[in-house]
Write a protein that holds these residues in place. Structure first.
Motif, mmCIF file in Angstrom:
data_model
loop_
_atom_site.group_PDB
_atom_site.id
_atom_site.type_symbol
_atom_site.label_atom_id
_atom_site.label_comp_id
_atom_site.label_asym_id
_atom_site.label_seq_id
_atom_site.Cartn_x
_atom_site.Cartn_y
_atom_site.Cartn_z
ATOM 1 N N ALA A 109 -6.938 -27.122 -88.692
ATOM 2 C CA ALA A 109 -7.596 -28.299 -88.127
ATOM 3 C C ALA A 109 -7.939 -27.981 -86.681
ATOM 4 N N ASP A 110 -8.477 -28.946 -85.953
ATOM 5 C CA ASP A 110 -8.854 -28.722 -84.562
ATOM 6 C C ASP A 110 -7.632 -28.330 -83.744
ATOM 7 N N GLY A 111 -7.602 -27.072 -83.239
ATOM 8 C CA GLY A 111 -6.511 -26.615 -82.387
ATOM 9 C C GLY A 111 -5.205 -26.391 -83.098
ATOM 10 N N TYR A 112 -5.213 -26.324 -84.427
ATOM 11 C CA TYR A 112 -3.970 -26.245 -85.194
ATOM 12 C C TYR A 112 -4.174 -25.343 -86.398
ATOM 13 N N THR A 113 -3.288 -24.369 -86.553
ATOM 14 C CA THR A 113 -3.340 -23.472 -87.707
ATOM 15 C C THR A 113 -1.921 -23.249 -88.201
ATOM 16 N N GLN A 114 -1.755 -23.278 -89.523
ATOM 17 C CA GLN A 114 -0.433 -23.055 -90.115
ATOM 18 C C GLN A 114 -0.592 -22.212 -91.370
ATOM 19 N N GLU A 115 0.254 -21.178 -91.509
ATOM 20 C CA GLU A 115 0.234 -20.304 -92.669
ATOM 21 C C GLU A 115 1.667 -19.966 -93.054
ATOM 22 N N LYS A 160 -9.066 -26.934 -100.149
ATOM 23 C CA LYS A 160 -9.644 -28.250 -99.904
ATOM 24 C C LYS A 160 -10.234 -28.237 -98.500
ATOM 25 N N ALA A 161 -11.407 -28.794 -98.345
ATOM 26 C CA ALA A 161 -12.062 -28.850 -97.039
ATOM 27 C C ALA A 161 -12.655 -30.216 -96.836
ATOM 28 N N ASP A 162 -12.492 -30.735 -95.615
ATOM 29 C CA ASP A 162 -13.043 -32.045 -95.278
ATOM 30 C C ASP A 162 -13.365 -32.035 -93.795
ATOM 31 N N GLY A 163 -14.611 -31.828 -93.445
ATOM 32 C CA GLY A 163 -15.001 -31.753 -92.045
ATOM 33 C C GLY A 163 -14.389 -30.534 -91.374
ATOM 34 N N ARG A 203 -17.444 -25.645 -98.040
ATOM 35 C CA ARG A 203 -17.386 -26.351 -96.767
ATOM 36 C C ARG A 203 -16.903 -27.777 -96.957
ATOM 37 N N ALA A 204 -16.965 -28.315 -98.127
ATOM 38 C CA ALA A 204 -16.481 -29.664 -98.376
ATOM 39 C C ALA A 204 -16.011 -29.738 -99.811
ATOM 40 N N GLY A 205 -15.113 -30.684 -100.093
ATOM 41 C CA GLY A 205 -14.609 -30.831 -101.437
ATOM 42 C C GLY A 205 -13.514 -29.836 -101.739
ATOM 43 N N GLU A 206 -13.421 -29.413 -103.003
ATOM 44 C CA GLU A 206 -12.310 -28.594 -103.475
ATOM 45 C C GLU A 206 -12.821 -27.416 -104.288
ATOM 46 N N ASP A 207 -12.166 -26.262 -104.091
ATOM 47 C CA ASP A 207 -12.438 -25.073 -104.889
ATOM 48 C C ASP A 207 -11.145 -24.716 -105.593
#
Length: 483
Positions: A55-61, A35-38, A22-26
């Motif tokens: 991110a909020d309202g935004y997804t890219q793959e 990577k996750a941050d909030g 949920r936070a930091g890096e795997d």
């Protein structure tokens, strides 16, 4: 294609089952790095190949450099083998294009009626709106009609170039055949042209234009209703002349020798010898000194340009959008730098620099900085986000990112080695081999993502641990957060 599931499945096969932190890096490089941050999360699979951002309202793959899809709210944009296949979908609109040669577009009104457009350049053009006045079909060069496109109200053709007819604002132009015979009529226009030998077109009180042996001889008069019309006359390459209210431009041995003199709406005088090499000009808020290709300096409407040993060095300074801008290039793109700052210079400057193809650097002047090496595409596609997402990361042997809060992240060899420093934490990863994380509550060093490691809580000693993988830590956090 669900890239996230693919990442988790591959990681489970080689290591242990896990879910992103949920936070930091795997970091399970090259299989999976997240990577996750909030509310922001990004991930990569197989180095830079598979990737995603949320991110909020935004997804890219995507899959570099083949595939990219971005969803923002109800709008989805995608590409495959960019720029060959591109598409866009939203509730009232969708498009599909193959290299801008095959284009399909559908617009949907509130009543459900679709506006369908389909083109196969340059052969087929069609539109179906459900209304005969705006619908059309055209098979080029055989026969058809095109409406409200290409700057014309209507275009008709049959066995082109034998016959074509265009309409715009009541002006009708017929070619039979194109481009040799041209007939103009309608709304006061009248004319005939037999290209390239002779042509004459006029509209009473508006203009009169004629040519002979185009482009060697021409004469035109515009704004006939004005006290002093605009006139052009030329017998090329010997002489050309243009006059209008407060303006005269003459050329001898066109285009090498000549001068321009203007008194309205501003004052400016220019003299040309062996144009474009020697040019001297002076006037209101403008100046030109050109001794090409060795030196050129011009100031026009506040834009200051300097060339040295063209095209070796170029500098341009101007003000736009309330910002003073300074742009310097060496051999067009080999070195490229742009600096932006407040005209009062109280705000730190923002800048972007490219040393092709070695690196690109960005600084927004408010604490955000980025550096990438190598960077062969950014200087050529500065406003193309698709190229930046699909191609640039493939060459990112090193990336540096600093946020406004002064947190920093370094990544080497597509996240094989990463180091992050935040206001209250530190984090280092050598792929899945070794990792270190420290914050105000704990320090943790692990080998094999938790196969063996040492941990020290605040105010305590270091303790050895075994088989403490990120998935366990994530599940403990989930259980602690559960009611």
């Amino acid at each position: 294609m669900n890239f996230r599931r693919l990442a988790r499945l591959a990681a489970a096969c080689l290591l242990l089952a896990f879910v992103p932190l949920r936070a930091g890096e795997d970091n399970v490089w090259p299989l999976y790095v997240s990577k996750a941050d909030g509310t922001t999360e990004s991930w990569q699979i197989l180095g830079p190949l598979f990737f995603g951002n949320t991110a909020d309202g935004y997804t890219q793959e995507g899959l570099r450099p083949l595939y990219l899809e971005t969803t923002t709210g109800e709008t989805t944009e995608g590409s495959f083998l960019y720029p060959f296949f591109t598409w866009r979908r939203q509730p009232d609109f969708q498009t599909f294009s193959f290299f801008q040669l095959l284009n399909n577009r559908s617009d949907y009104t509130a009543g459900g009626q679709a506006d369908q457009r389909f083109d196969v350049w340059p052969f087929w053009f069609s539109r179906d709106t459900g209304d005969a006045e705006t619908s059309y079909r055209a098979l080029f060069p055989l026969h058809g009609t095109i409406k409200n496109r290409f700057g014309r109200d209507r275009i008709r053709f049959s066995a082109f170039p034998l016959y074509s007819h265009t309409e715009k604002a009541g002006r009708h132009v017929t070619h039979a055949p194109w481009p040799f015979l041209r007939f103009i009529e309608g709304d006061g226009h009248d004319g005939f042209e037999f290209w390239p030998f002779y042509g004459h077109v006029a509209r009473e009180g508006d203009y009169e234009r004629q040519f002979w042996l185009w482009p060697f001889g021409y004469k035109s008069v515009r704004n006939l209703s004005e006290p002093e019309p605009t006139k052009q006359f030329g017998v090329l390459p010997f002489y050309s002349r243009e006059t209008s209210p407060g303006y005269i431009n003459e050329n001898y041995a066109w285009p090498f020798f000549g001068y321009s003199d203007r008194t309205l709406p501003y004052r400016y005088h220019e003299t040309r010898w062996f144009w474009p090499f020697l040019v001297q000009g002076r006037g209101d808020d403008r100046m030109v000194n050109r001794w090409g290709p060795f030196y050129t300096h011009s100031v026009i409407k506040g834009t200051d340009k300097t060339w040295l040993l063209w095209p070796l060095y170029r500098n341009q300074r101007w003000t736009a959008d309330g910002l003073a801008q300074d742009k310097t290039t060496f051999l067009f793109f080999l070195y490229w730098s742009l600096e932006q700052r407040s005209p009062d210079r109280e705000v730190a400057a923002a800048h972007k620099t490219h040393l092709w193809p070695l690196f690109s650097a960005w600084d927004n002047g408010a604490g955000r900085r980025q550096v990438q090496a190598l960077s062969p595409f950014e200087v050529f596609f500065p406003r193309n986000d698709t190229v930046r997402r699909l191609w640039s990361p493939l060459f990112a042997l090193y990336r540096f990112d600093r946020q406004a809060d002064r947190s920093e992240r370094h990544a080497l060899l597509w996240n094989a080695v990463t180091w992050r420093r935040g206001p209250e934490e530190r984090e280092f990863h050598l792929g899945p081999l070794a990792g270190y994380r420290a914050d105000a509550n704990e320090r943790r060093f692990a080998l094999g993502r938790g196969l063996i490691g040492w941990r020290r809580a605040a105010g305590q000693r270091w303790h050895l641990f075994l088989f403490d993988f990120p998935s366990k830590a994530a599940m403990k956090a989930d259980q602690a957060a559960s009611p």
